[in-house]
Design an enzyme around this catalytic site. Structure first.
Site, PDB file in Angstrom:
ATOM      1  N   ASP A   8      -2.688   5.682  -3.471  1.00  0.00           N
ATOM      2  CA  ASP A   8      -3.019   6.839  -2.634  1.00  0.00           C
ATOM      3  C   ASP A   8      -2.345   8.101  -3.142  1.00  0.00           C
ATOM      4  O   ASP A   8      -2.968   9.160  -3.207  1.00  0.00           O
ATOM      5  CB  ASP A   8      -2.586   6.571  -1.187  1.00  0.00           C
ATOM      6  CG  ASP A   8      -3.434   5.510  -0.516  1.00  0.00           C
ATOM      7  OD1 ASP A   8      -4.507   5.173  -1.057  1.00  0.00           O
ATOM      8  OD2 ASP A   8      -3.017   4.994   0.543  1.00  0.00           O
TER       9      ASP A   8
ATOM     10  N   ASP B 152       1.718   5.248   0.337  1.00  0.00           N
ATOM     11  CA  ASP B 152       0.507   4.597   0.835  1.00  0.00           C
ATOM     12  C   ASP B 152       0.244   5.093   2.249  1.00  0.00           C
ATOM     13  O   ASP B 152       1.094   4.939   3.145  1.00  0.00           O
ATOM     14  CB  ASP B 152       0.692   3.076   0.823  1.00  0.00           C
ATOM     15  CG  ASP B 152      -0.637   2.335   0.802  1.00  0.00           C
ATOM     16  OD1 ASP B 152      -1.587   2.841   0.206  1.00  0.00           O
ATOM     17  OD2 ASP B 152      -0.718   1.245   1.396  1.00  0.00           O
TER      18      ASP B 152
ATOM     19  N   LYS C 157      -1.647   4.882   5.777  1.00  0.00           N
ATOM     20  CA  LYS C 157      -2.292   3.889   6.622  1.00  0.00           C
ATOM     21  C   LYS C 157      -2.618   4.498   7.986  1.00  0.00           C
ATOM     22  O   LYS C 157      -1.963   5.433   8.445  1.00  0.00           O
ATOM     23  CB  LYS C 157      -1.380   2.670   6.832  1.00  0.00           C
ATOM     24  CG  LYS C 157      -1.033   1.911   5.558  1.00  0.00           C
ATOM     25  CD  LYS C 157      -2.261   1.258   4.941  1.00  0.00           C
ATOM     26  CE  LYS C 157      -1.886   0.461   3.704  1.00  0.00           C
ATOM     27  NZ  LYS C 157      -3.077  -0.115   3.020  1.00  0.00           N
TER      28      LYS C 157
END
EC number: 3.1.-.-
Length: 354
Positions: free
Chosen positions: A246, A259, A261
Site C-alpha cells: 500500500d 498497510d 485497512k
C-alpha cells in the site's frame, strides 16, 4: 384460705392454700435473676450420636482411597481425559529454510534520495498469475482450522441475516469501498509528495463512501512523510511470491511499510488484526530482496480506519516484531508449497490413471 409466711428478707408472702409451693424454689435475689437458658445440645441423644460417629469412621468408609474413587468415577462417567502439558521448545516448529529478512548487499540510501515522486510499479497480472502466487492467496490457503471455523461461522451468520443475495451485495460493497479508500489514500499521498502546499490537500473533499475513512486516518497522515512507494508491486524471486504494498513512507521519522485497512469493529490491539502483521512482514521481505527498490525496510505499520470517522488505530511493528512475523510467514509459505506439491502429484496420478 390464705397462709402467711415470712421468707428471708422478702417479707410476708400471701399464698393461696390451693397452691403447692416449695420454699426451695425461691431465692433471696430471685427478683434480679433471669430465666436460665437451656443448651440445644442438652437434648441430643448421646447414644445415637455416638453410633453415627462410629459409622462415619468405620473401616468400610475409610477404605475408599483416591485410586478406587477414580475407578468408580471412570466406571460412571468414563475415563478422564487429561490435557497434555506443553512440552519444551523441542516441538516448536521452525522454518526449514530461514531465509534472511534483509538483503545485506543493499545499502540504505541517504535522506536526499527520498525526494521525488513515489514509485509505483504495476503488476503484470497476465504474466505472473499462474507462475507466482500472491501473499494474499498464500495466506488464504494456509489458514488454521480455528481461523476457518470462525470465518465460516461469521459467513453463516451474515447469510442468515441478509440472505445469499444480500450477503453477496454486502461483500461487493465492502470490496468496492476498500478499493476506493486505497485509491483515495494513494492520491492524497502523491499530491502531498508533489505539492508544496499541504493545506490544500488537508481541505480536500472526498467522496461520501470514503469521507469517514479519510477523516479517521487524518491524524495518521499528519505524521507520514517522505513517501517512497504507493500501490507498488514487490516480488521475492528466490522464495517465489509477490504482492502489492500500500505504501512505503516515514511514520514519525521511521521508514515503514504501511498497510491501510478498514474495519466495521474497533481493533485497538495488534492481536485484533489477525494475519495482517504476517502480510506486512511478507511484503517487506519481498521489497528488501527486490532489485527495483534501492533501500531496506525494517519496520511496519498497520492502520485500521473506521467508516464513522473515529480515530484510526495505528499499530507499529518494530524490527524485532517484523523478524518474528517473518519467521511465521516462512512457515506459511512452506505449508503452501507442500500443499501445491501434493495437489500437483494427485493431479498427475489421476491423469495417468485416465
Amino acid at each position: 384460705m390464705i397462709i402467711l409466711k415470712r421468707v428471708g428478707c422478702v417479707g410476708i408472702i400471701m399464698i393461696p392454700q390451693c397452691t403447692s409451693l416449695f420454699v426451695g424454689n425461691f431465692s433471696a435475689c430471685h427478683c434480679l435473676s433471669s430465666t436460665k437458658r437451656h443448651s440445644p445440645y442438652s437434648s441430643v441423644d448421646i447414644e445415637r450420636y455416638s453410633a453415627l460417629v462410629k459409622a462415619v469412621m468405620s473401616s468400610k468408609v475409610s477404605s475408599q482411597t483416591p485410586e478406587n474413587l477414580q475407578e468408580e468415577d471412570e466406571h460412571i462417567y468414563g475415563p478422564v481425559v487429561k490435557a497434555q502439558k506443553p512440552s519444551s521448545g523441542s516441538e516448536v516448529r521452525v522454518p526449514k529454510n530461514l531465509h534472511p529478512f534483509l538483503n545485506c548487499e543493499e545499502t540504505v540510501e541517504t535522506e536526499e534520495a527520498e525526494s521525488g515522486p513515489p514509485a509505483r510499479i504495476l503488476l503484470n497480472r497476465g504474466k505472473y498469475r499462474s507462475l507466482v502466487p500472491s501473499v494474499t492467496r498464500i495466506l488464504q490457503q494456509t489458514l488454521s482450522r480455528e481461523q476457518i471455523f470462525y470465518l465460516e461461522r461469521w459467513k453463516r451468520k451474515m447469510i442468515a441475516q441478509l440472505g445469499d443475495e444480500g450477503f453477496n451485495e454486502y461483500s461487493q460493497n465492502l470490496f468496492r469501498q476498500g478499493k476506493l479508500f486505497h485509491s483515495t489514500v494513494e492520491d492524497t499521498l502523491i499530491s502531498d509528495a508533489t505539492s508544496m502546499d499541504k493545506e490544500s490537500s488537508e481541505k480536500a473533499e472526498y467522496q461520501p463512501d470514503v469521507q469517514g475513512y479519510m477523516e479517521s486516518i487524518s491524524h495518521v497522515l499528519a505524521d507520514v512523510s517522505a513517501v517512497r512507494a504507493t500501490e507498488s508491486t514487490v516480488q521475492h524471486a528466490k522464495l517465489n511470491y509477490l504482492g502489492i504494498v500500500d505504501c512505503v513512507a516515514r511514520y514519525r521519522g521511521v521508514l515503514c511499510l504501511i498497510d491501510w485497512k478498514t474495519s466495521e469493529k474497533p481493533k485497538p490491539f495488534l492481536s485484533n488484526t489477525f494475519d495482517n502483521p504476517i502480510q506486512v512482514a511478507a511484503y517487506a521481505g519481498a521489497l528488501n530482496s527486490d532489485g527495483n527498490y534501492k533501500y531496506q525496510v525494517e519496520n511496519g505499520l498497520i492502520v485500521v480506519a473506521y467508516k464513522d470517522g473515529s480515530p484510526a488505530h495505528a499499530h507499529q511493528l518494530s524490527s524485532e516484531l517484523m523478524l518474528k512475523y517473518w519467521a511465521t510467514w516462512l512457515l506459511r509459505l512452506e505449508n503452501f508449497t507442500e500443499q501445491s506439491t501434493s495437489q500437483a502429484s494427485s493431479s498427475f496420478v489421476e491423469k495417468r490413471d485416465l
